[in-house]
Design an enzyme around this catalytic site. Structure first.
Site, PDB file in Angstrom:
ATOM      1  N   ASP A  83      -1.028 -90.586 -18.304  1.00  0.00           N
ATOM      2  CA  ASP A  83      -0.540 -89.407 -17.586  1.00  0.00           C
ATOM      3  C   ASP A  83       0.367 -89.783 -16.426  1.00  0.00           C
ATOM      4  OD1 ASP A  83      -1.905 -87.482 -19.178  1.00  0.00           O
ATOM      5  OD2 ASP A  83      -3.749 -88.093 -18.187  1.00  0.00           O
ATOM      6  N   LEU A 133      -7.976 -87.277 -23.395  1.00  0.00           N
ATOM      7  CA  LEU A 133      -7.286 -87.651 -24.631  1.00  0.00           C
ATOM      8  C   LEU A 133      -6.614 -86.419 -25.221  1.00  0.00           C
ATOM      9  CD1 LEU A 133      -6.791 -90.210 -26.224  1.00  0.00           C
ATOM     10  CD2 LEU A 133      -8.850 -89.757 -27.531  1.00  0.00           C
ATOM     11  N   HIS A 134      -5.630 -85.907 -24.497  1.00  0.00           N
ATOM     12  CA  HIS A 134      -4.880 -84.726 -24.946  1.00  0.00           C
ATOM     13  C   HIS A 134      -3.715 -85.186 -25.818  1.00  0.00           C
ATOM     14  CE1 HIS A 134      -1.634 -85.476 -22.035  1.00  0.00           C
ATOM     15  NE2 HIS A 134      -2.616 -85.888 -21.241  1.00  0.00           N
ATOM     16  N   ALA A 135      -2.779 -84.316 -26.109  1.00  0.00           N
ATOM     17  CA  ALA A 135      -1.741 -84.555 -27.115  1.00  0.00           C
ATOM     18  C   ALA A 135      -0.967 -85.866 -26.952  1.00  0.00           C
ATOM     19  CB  ALA A 135      -0.776 -83.377 -27.156  1.00  0.00           C
TER      20      ALA A 135
END
Length: 90
Positions: free
Chosen positions: A87, A14-16
């Site tokens: 992604d 759960l990155h940017a």
């Protein structure tokens, strides 16, 4: 209270980018939703910094919770979003 547990689907966690999509969706919902990881205190799903502070990785389980009219639909919408692999999308 309606709760649902979901695994993070994005390969990089759960990155940017996936967090931004999640927070934007949570902001549009008619009820506030919280998200928690590993028995920690829940955070506001509408707060980018709070969501990023979870440091959730691919496969981590998050608990989404909401109270009120429309809570099941709101939680289910965010759960579906979290389960997707963002992604792999451009």
């Amino acid at each position: 209270m309606y709760q649902r547990t979901v695994s993070v689907g994005s390969r990089s966690g759960l990155h940017a980018r996936p967090a931004s999509l999640f927070v934007q969706a949570a902001t549009r919902l008619p009820v506030p939703v919280t998200v928690a990881r590993d028995g920690r205190d829940p955070v506001d799903a509408r707060s980018m910094l709070s969501v990023l502070s979870l440091a959730a990785q691919h496969g981590d389980e998050l608990v989404l919770s909401a109270v009120g009219e429309g809570a099941p639909e709101a939680v289910d919408e965010l759960a579906t979003l979290l389960a997707e692999d963002h992604d792999g999308k451009a």
